[in-house]
Design a protein around this motif. Sequence first.
Motif, mmCIF file in Angstrom:
data_model
loop_
_atom_site.group_PDB
_atom_site.id
_atom_site.type_symbol
_atom_site.label_atom_id
_atom_site.label_comp_id
_atom_site.label_asym_id
_atom_site.label_seq_id
_atom_site.Cartn_x
_atom_site.Cartn_y
_atom_site.Cartn_z
ATOM 1 N N ALA A 267 0.833 -1.206 0.000
ATOM 2 C CA ALA A 267 0.000 0.000 0.000
ATOM 3 C C ALA A 267 0.866 1.255 0.000
ATOM 4 C CB ALA A 267 -0.924 -0.010 1.223
ATOM 5 N N LEU A 268 1.901 1.272 0.835
ATOM 6 C CA LEU A 268 2.783 2.438 0.905
ATOM 7 C C LEU A 268 3.525 2.656 -0.404
ATOM 8 C CD1 LEU A 268 4.261 2.038 4.515
ATOM 9 C CD2 LEU A 268 2.451 3.577 3.775
ATOM 10 N N HIS A 269 3.995 1.573 -1.011
ATOM 11 C CA HIS A 269 4.704 1.696 -2.289
ATOM 12 C C HIS A 269 3.761 2.195 -3.382
ATOM 13 C CE1 HIS A 269 7.745 -1.433 -0.623
ATOM 14 N NE2 HIS A 269 8.119 -0.199 -0.340
ATOM 15 N N ALA A 270 2.513 1.749 -3.335
ATOM 16 C CA ALA A 270 1.529 2.202 -4.326
ATOM 17 C C ALA A 270 1.248 3.704 -4.151
ATOM 18 C CB ALA A 270 0.231 1.405 -4.178
ATOM 19 N N ILE A 271 1.151 4.166 -2.896
ATOM 20 C CA ILE A 271 0.943 5.594 -2.626
ATOM 21 C C ILE A 271 2.114 6.399 -3.176
ATOM 22 C CG2 ILE A 271 0.848 7.327 -0.776
ATOM 23 C CD1 ILE A 271 -0.697 5.245 0.893
ATOM 24 N N GLU A 272 3.318 5.896 -2.938
ATOM 25 C CA GLU A 272 4.515 6.595 -3.420
ATOM 26 C C GLU A 272 4.534 6.672 -4.945
ATOM 27 O OE1 GLU A 272 9.260 5.780 -3.265
ATOM 28 O OE2 GLU A 272 8.137 5.303 -1.449
ATOM 29 N N GLU A 273 4.235 5.557 -5.589
ATOM 30 C CA GLU A 273 4.261 5.518 -7.054
ATOM 31 C C GLU A 273 3.206 6.436 -7.671
ATOM 32 O OE1 GLU A 273 6.240 3.935 -9.361
ATOM 33 O OE2 GLU A 273 7.542 3.589 -7.644
ATOM 34 N N SER A 274 2.080 6.554 -7.001
ATOM 35 C CA SER A 274 0.994 7.391 -7.536
ATOM 36 C C SER A 274 1.200 8.868 -7.259
ATOM 37 C CB SER A 274 -0.349 6.954 -6.927
ATOM 38 O OG SER A 274 -0.608 5.599 -7.208
ATOM 39 N N ASN A 275 2.149 9.185 -6.361
ATOM 40 C CA ASN A 275 2.353 10.588 -5.956
ATOM 41 C C ASN A 275 3.848 10.917 -5.922
ATOM 42 O OD1 ASN A 275 -0.595 11.294 -4.867
ATOM 43 N ND2 ASN A 275 -0.073 9.264 -4.105
ATOM 44 N N LEU A 276 4.541 10.561 -6.997
ATOM 45 C CA LEU A 276 6.001 10.673 -7.011
ATOM 46 C C LEU A 276 6.496 12.099 -6.795
ATOM 47 C CD1 LEU A 276 7.078 8.173 -9.808
ATOM 48 C CD2 LEU A 276 7.518 7.996 -7.366
ATOM 49 N N SER A 277 5.793 13.068 -7.319
ATOM 50 C CA SER A 277 6.276 14.450 -7.198
ATOM 51 C C SER A 277 6.314 14.919 -5.748
ATOM 52 C CB SER A 277 5.411 15.404 -8.026
ATOM 53 O OG SER A 277 4.086 15.421 -7.526
ATOM 54 N N LYS A 278 5.457 14.343 -4.903
ATOM 55 C CA LYS A 278 5.394 14.764 -3.494
ATOM 56 C C LYS A 278 6.040 13.755 -2.544
ATOM 57 C CE LYS A 278 1.211 17.639 -3.644
ATOM 58 N NZ LYS A 278 0.654 17.481 -4.987
ATOM 59 N N LEU A 279 5.999 12.470 -2.881
ATOM 60 C CA LEU A 279 6.366 11.433 -1.909
ATOM 61 C C LEU A 279 7.435 10.465 -2.416
ATOM 62 C CD1 LEU A 279 2.747 10.591 -0.650
ATOM 63 C CD2 LEU A 279 4.429 12.042 0.484
ATOM 64 N N ARG A 280 8.174 10.834 -3.438
ATOM 65 C CA ARG A 280 9.194 9.932 -3.989
ATOM 66 C C ARG A 280 10.202 9.517 -2.900
ATOM 67 N NH1 ARG A 280 11.257 9.126 -9.186
ATOM 68 N NH2 ARG A 280 10.082 10.931 -9.974
ATOM 69 N N GLY A 281 10.343 8.211 -2.719
ATOM 70 C CA GLY A 281 11.347 7.671 -1.809
ATOM 71 C C GLY A 281 11.013 7.730 -0.337
ATOM 72 N N VAL A 282 9.840 8.261 0.013
ATOM 73 C CA VAL A 282 9.519 8.478 1.432
ATOM 74 C C VAL A 282 9.444 7.166 2.212
ATOM 75 C CG1 VAL A 282 7.668 9.219 2.993
ATOM 76 C CG2 VAL A 282 8.418 10.715 1.147
ATOM 77 N N PHE A 283 8.968 6.108 1.585
ATOM 78 C CA PHE A 283 8.763 4.860 2.327
ATOM 79 C C PHE A 283 9.836 3.810 2.059
ATOM 80 C CE2 PHE A 283 4.439 6.623 1.540
ATOM 81 C CZ PHE A 283 4.172 6.993 2.844
#
Length: 502
Positions: A101-117
């Motif tokens: 789930a966290l990786h999917a959130i990151e992939e869908s919001n790369l401009s804001k959350l790239r690499g966060v998880f």
Amino acid sequence: MTTQINQDDINKKLWSCCDIFRGTISADIYKDYILSMLFLKYLSDVWQDHYDNYKKQYGDEPELIAEMMKSERFILSEESNYKYLYKKRHEAGNGERIDQALHAIEESNLSKLRGVFQDISFNSDKLGEEKQKNEHLKDLLEVFAEAELDLRPSRVGKLDIIGNAYEYLIAKFAAGGGSTAGQFFTPPEVSDLMAEILDPQEGDEMCDPCTGSGSLIMKCGRKVQQNHNGSKNYALFGQESIGSTWALAKMNMFLHGEDNHRIEWGDTLRNPKLIDSQGQLLQYDIVTANPPFSLDKWGHDGASDDKFGRFRRGIPPKTKGDYAFISHMIETLKPQSGRMAVVVPHGVLFRGSSEGKIRTKLIEENLLDTVIGLPANLFFGTGIPAAILYFKKKKDDKKVLFIDASREFDSGKNQNKLSSENVKKIIKTFNDREAIDKYSYLASLEEIKENDFNLNIPRYVDTFEEEEEIDLEVVLKERKQLKAELGEIEIQMEDFLKELGY
């Protein structure tokens, strides 16, 4: 009718989540999981709230609603939604599902959350063997499903409630974090003080090269909002060397609605990443930081070849990186508007050798504006007293203000704290720039030179209290009286002992 809840209710319930892990997993490990779950739950609740609002407005039109949801601040798929994870909580594989789930959130919001998880895995053995891990995560999902942690905007009101809850948790973890706590958190009253003296304005570009959880630099942003009718006309920058702490900062920014930011992951001293298209260091109106005190192994060996020329005033000692951070920060100040506040241990004020040479040059260039001595035991993870150094690229005079605020604080069980009155007094003294008996002194550069560029505050602010004169005749008289009384008591004791047969 939707029930509103207050900040304390959310904070208490979040802190109770830690009971799931206490006794089996250390707080250093489980803090990242609780903070990440809070982030996931908040995203899911906001998403659901907005979805439900569109459904009320447009009826049961899934394709239309899906199209409308594309304009949201972030994108959330069904499998990355908290509700999906909660429904599956009794099945094996909770850790793997949450990670996906966290990786999917990151992939869908790369401009804001790239690499966060990338440094956070709920499927890690750190949470125990598979059965224990699955049980812990089931319990965690269930606590977040309780009414107090229904984080829909229609229920909790403004966004800052969630951001404040996040910072509340970070502060609680810092308070129990031992020597590592200072790596990610600055006490709120200290960050308030620093933001106040830096006086952020609309349009300012602001940077913290030791970002931690981001709370210090965000205080500067909030100061602009408070003073300019909620304006977000400013930009935040930062760099953080620890991956999990960098992730905290990114999530913290998101939860506070700070979208105009650039926070890099990497070692500021060895590999600064906040550079322009020509490969030069970016410069800012405001630079502020609470760097690790006297950092050992900060990058001394490569400092003489620094391509940015940060150590042109001298190379700090191999085992103390304080002046390495100061030197970096000074070089990132804009030539006209640049101002800077940095927390340092007191040794920075008076240590000699290469540090003394750097300090001398900074003073001779008239960059140092104010030295503020703070109380001991104020910062998480260390009991030593600290100071704030305030630098300005363009000063109005050739003097340095010394403020000794080390004796005025509220003492707590484990930690001292600056009260709002303490902070106000420091700020007023800073703004007035005047000498106050036993509290502040405005020193000329000539006076500092006479002191061999030693900035030790007692050299400038005299806090000596004369002892009350002792009247020896009165003391002798009292002594004779006490001896007489003691003689009478001994006679009485002898009589009592005789009566008892001794």
